[in-house]
Scaffold this active site. Structure first.
Site, short mmCIF file in Angstrom:
data_model
loop_
_atom_site.label_atom_id
_atom_site.label_comp_id
_atom_site.label_asym_id
_atom_site.label_seq_id
_atom_site.Cartn_x
_atom_site.Cartn_y
_atom_site.Cartn_z
N GLU A 1 34.35 49.50 39.51
CA GLU A 1 35.62 50.18 39.77
C GLU A 1 35.93 51.01 38.54
O GLU A 1 36.02 50.50 37.44
CB GLU A 1 36.73 49.16 40.06
CG GLU A 1 36.43 48.39 41.34
CD GLU A 1 37.68 48.05 42.14
OE1 GLU A 1 38.54 48.93 42.29
OE2 GLU A 1 37.77 46.91 42.62
N GLU B 1 48.36 37.80 38.80
CA GLU B 1 48.15 36.42 38.34
C GLU B 1 46.68 36.22 37.93
O GLU B 1 46.40 35.58 36.91
CB GLU B 1 48.54 35.43 39.45
CG GLU B 1 50.04 35.34 39.68
CD GLU B 1 50.65 36.60 40.31
OE1 GLU B 1 49.92 37.34 40.99
OE2 GLU B 1 51.85 36.84 40.09
#
Lengths: 391, 371
Positions: A247, A372
């Protein structure tokens, strides 16, 4: 520390800019922030645009020359993204060029590379990503979609979710369980599966925006050739981690440019409405401006810290945590500047750009590793804090 | 395009860090903060002569080493980390900066070499009331007296105003704000040391009674010079804030590894781990802003005013959050006088207020954005 561009990089920028100026029409610019909307005519334009880009050699910028790419430097990739966004060129899906291509180059067989890379470079074949499942989100290795080898075919059963581009793509790369008898990370394989077959069903997911950019993909006895496993049978976890690592670290700048444009529109909107006289709004606009610049500078630092052709390290999580939360605050600010007008939508639940940002930005802290998960990566892999004891 | 430090810059930071760890350990900070002088003259001489830190970014023609603001910012980052008590910020980020931009070459040639050598310490007196960082708040009158000038009135919250050899004063003449230099011990000058919440950086209130002063920049010409110096100082302060916050986070992560509760290190709980990750995210974002500002100061055509307010506003909030979270992560021990956490918390508040609060700088930015 040097934030100037070399003459060579400036020449590259000029080349990109000139080409975009020569090839973009107003119809293309309508699609600058819109990956899926606009109906069939828009979809047709997107398909043609990919081929135009491909024919000019603008796809596969980061790929090695050996595989038909340009082997552009990280800075050149970043410049391309910046100019592309500044020119309001159509928003593009990343799956074939940015994710599958590099994955095949790193892990694929020669046959897989020669079959799949060239159509991606020509802008002819579109891919989508089959990773997440209803029971495997942050805990991706828990995927339940199963693939069983029957003769010379894999037979696939299960369900993927949050698959964008599944309506327009011809192929999907799927993380599937091929061995249920080993620990969960070890029994997975990375399969290439054609979407146009009876065993595959695509169902759009209507999101909080009312639109459907994402889909569920159901596999019931879907088939793909036995040799379309990437990186070896039961080695899919390693391949998938590689894919996620691709990515782009350089993508931040085109995104930042789009947000900068939206910020300028918001400033004008605030002034048009006289909202810029509100001291609280002034403070928040200035704060939004700071965040927007910091996103750019942190991106520059990330790129500068990467080796040529390298991948971003766990530090990239810091950038993601920051921009995702910034974008959500920005959406809130947009709504607060519109005031009561923010609460009224056009007929057919047609959202304005500001309403769209307010709602869609909730996804930013969830996809591509939830905040998270990112905090866990930063805490453990950057700061060296102890792992959670396993249950 | 390379937004990263060079090997030489990294080495400079490492040398300064080692020097300050040796000369200004926690015990030395405690000793100096308890005095009114607030610094150790021996260490001051060493940092000036051995490392040439006072002259680092002063051009060679004025007796300095001619390095840039990236290098100077890295030094301030280390001062922020270590909380070194010294008039370094007042003399270098404020005093030298004003003199460097004053129009009179002979003044620069005369005054800067001493500051660069560390044998003379300067400071800048701007405030007459809390938060009065804007031009309109400068009222202290400067009056012609024969061939010279005299100042009468009061300046408050002057950093190291009681120990500086030279006080640069923003004062108002008939044509606007000018800059005047007053030497320590000048007639009519009274310096009153005030105890400060953050004991690691000293302040004094100064009063002037027909005090003879030397013209540095004429009334009407002083404010742009002061503005630019305050912008430079804001970026250097942001670098300090990054250093202080980074040290506070180190304390937190160190403690989270050794402190056990419920049979495991508290750093293994997400409640602590995620807080630390958020602290790092803020610090690195602040570092991006501060380093950009440092680069902007060295660049010919960057917008320094914007870079300064961006860095100062973001890093002020950032250091405050991080210093507060550091106390929280330490629990009871972090609330004690003995533990250093409160020193960083107090410094964070002092830095936040110094040179204008975060909201003040955001208002400057809003103005620059055309709002």
């Amino acid at each position: 520390m040097d934030l100037e561009y070399t003459p060579q990089e400036q020449a590259f920028r000029a080349e990109v800019r000139d080409w975009l100026t020569a090839h973009l029409t107003d119809a293309h610019r309508e699609l600058a922030d819109d990956l899926t909307g606009g109906g069939e005519a828009a979809d047709q334009l997107r398909v043609e645009w990919e081929r135009t880009l491909g024919a000019a050699g603008w796809i596969g910028l980061s790929w090695p020359k050996k595989y038909g790419g340009r082997e552009a430097s990280l800075v050149e990739q970043m410049i391309f993204g910046e100019e592309y966004a500044l020119a309001c060129a159509p928003l593009r899906p990343p799956f074939g060029e940015q994710l599958l291509g590099p994955t095949l180059i790193a892990f694929g067989t020669d046959e897989q590379r020669s079959r799949f890379l060239a159509p991606i470079l020509r802008g002819e074949v579109f891919w989508c990503q089959g990773f997440s499942e209803p029971e495997a989100g942050s805990d991706l290795a828990s995927v339940r979609t199963r693939a069983v080898l029957e003769g010379d075919h894999w037979v696939i059963d299960g369900q993927k979710v949050w698959t964008s581009q599944a309506q327009t793509a011809q192929w999907i790369f799927v993380l599937a369980r091929t061995n249920p008898d080993v620990p969960k990370h070890r029994g997975l394989s990375f399969l290439l599966v054609p979407l146009a077959q009876p065993g595959v069903e695509v169902r759009p997911i209507q999101q909080i925006t009312g639109t459907a950019e994402f889909n569920e993909v159901y596999f019931s006895g879907a088939r793909t050739n036995a040799d379309l496993v990437v990186g070896g049978v039961d080695n899919g976890w390693r391949v998938t981690m590689g894919t996620l690592g691709f990515e782009r670290g350089t993508a931040f700048l085109s995104q930042q440019v789009r947000w900068e444009r939206e910020f300028t529109e918001l400033l004008a909107e605030a002034q048009r409405r006289g909202r810029h006289e509100d001291p609280g709004i002034r403070q928040r606009l200035a704060d939004a401006y700071c965040g927007l610049q910091i996103i750019k500078y942190t991106g520059f630092r990330t790129i500068s810290g990467m080796l040529p052709g390298g991948m971003p390290g766990p530090e990239a999580s810091i950038g993601k945590l920051f921009w995702s939360q910034w974008h959500q605050r920005f959406g809130q600010l947009e709504m607060d500047i519109l005031g009561d007008d923010a609460l009224v939508v056009d007929g057919g639940y047609e959202l304005s750009q500001f309403q769209q940002t307010f709602l869609f930005s909730r996804a930013d802290t969830i996809y591509a590793g939830s905040s998270e998960v990112q905090r866990g990566i930063v805490g453990e892999r950057v700061l060296g804090l102890p792992k959670e004891p396993s249950a | 395009m390379r937004f990263t430090l060079t090997d030489e810059q990294r080495e400079l930071a490492a040398i300064v860090r080692a020097f300050l760890a040796d000369k200004s350990p926690a015990s030395a900070v405690r000793n100096q903060m308890a005095t009114s002088q607030g610094y150790d003259p021996i260490v001051w001489t060493q940092l000036a002569t051995q490392l040439n830190l006072t002259g680092l970014a002063v051009p060679e023609e004025y007796g300095g080493a001619g390095f840039g603001y990236v290098e100077l910012g890295l030094v301030f980052e280390e001062f922020g980390r270590s909380l070194t008590c010294a008039p370094f910020f007042s003399s270098i980020a404020l005093g030298a900066e004003v003199l460097l931009r004053c129009p009179d070459e002979s003044v620069k040639k005369e005054l800067l070499p001493g500051i660069a050598a560390g044998t003379s310490r300067a400071t800048l007196a701007v405030l007459e009331r809390p938060s009065g960082w804007d031009k309109g708040a400068i009222a202290l009158p400067a009056v012609r007296s024969g061939a010279g000038w005299t100042l009468s009135g009061e300046k408050r919250y002057v950093l190291d105003g009681h120990t500086a050899d030279l006080v640069l004063v923003a004062a108002r003449g008939e044509d606007g704000v000018g800059i005047f230099a007053v030497e320590a011990g000048a007639s009519g000058l009274t310096t009153r040391y005030v105890e400060t919440l953050d004991q690691t950086r000293k302040q004094a209130h100064l009063s002037f009674a027909e005090t003879p002063a030397r013209l540095i920049a004429a009334p009407g010409e002083g404010w742009p010079i002061i503005t630019r110096a305050l912008q430079t100082a804001a970026i250097m302060l942001a670098a300090e804030q990054v250093g202080g916050a980074a040290r506070a986070l180190e304390m937190s992560t160190d403690y989270a590894q050794i402190r056990h509760q419920f049979g495991r290190p508290i750093g293994s709980f997400q409640a602590i781990k995620h807080k630390c990750a958020d602290m790092l995210t803020e610090i690195e974002s602040g570092r991006s802003a501060a380093y950009y500002g440092m680069w902007a100061l060295d660049s010919a055509d960057a917008d320094v005013a914007t870079a300064a307010s961006l860095a100062k506003s973001f890093c002020s909030d950032m250091f405050m959050h991080v210093a507060a979270d550091n106390i929280q992560i330490h629990g009871g021990i972090g609330f004690t006088w003995e533990h250093p956490a409160h020193l960083y918390f107090k410094r964070a508040k002092a830095d936040e207020t110094l040179l204008g609060s975060a909201s003040y700088h955001r208002e400057l930015l809003a103005h620059k954005l055309g709002l």
